[in-house]
Design a protein around this motif. Sequence first.
Motif: not given
Length: 217
Positions: A152-156, A90-93, A164-166, A84-85
């Motif tokens: 609204s997405l599943l990050i991890s 890759n979505s962030l890319v 850390r991501f959010l 998931e992470y």
Amino acid sequence: MKKIYKNKCLVIIMILILIILSSFLSIIIYKNHNNKIDIQLSNQSWDSYDESIKNIKNNMDPITEPNENFFWWTLKDFDIEDNEYEKILNSLVAQVRMCYLDYTDDGTLYTNSNPIRKYRKKDIITTEELKKLNFDMSNDRSCINRFDDFNSLLISNDENLRNRFLNRINKINLIKSTELFRNENASYNELLLRKTIEVHYIEDMSEFLVEEYNRLK
């Protein structure tokens, strides 16, 4: 006597016409002068914008690989246990790539994707152009707004990774809530500063990707 009187009347009429024409021309000159805003000095700020654009490319090139249609398609040789992470990175890319295209586009890829760019080589902007620029930038769903979708997405499933991501992604929300970003009657300086801050934010996202890539790979 009548001829002298007529000549005097004619002279007075001519003088009045000249006065009226002079006043009319003065009003036009005044309006034209006040309808233009000098942005020559403001446009020196594009150097900072360009530096961030260059840094984004320098960050993304080494850690990503292209496909047949796009550069920076996915993280290069990146395979981690947390699927998931990996997907979210890759979505962030993809988001960084789309923002980069927005911020470097001269109108050939997207219609009016970055309207302020067309003024970067100009010395003057009219008040009407500035009004339209405010409208376009206030009503554009710019790339930084699309980062809200990550909430609204599943990050991890790992809470630490998710936070850390959010925390990094949502830094821009503090800036977007300021008057600088909400003002719909901003000066050219303010609009350029707004756009430069956006590009700095995307630069920060590219740095985050480099950090995660090197930390997890």
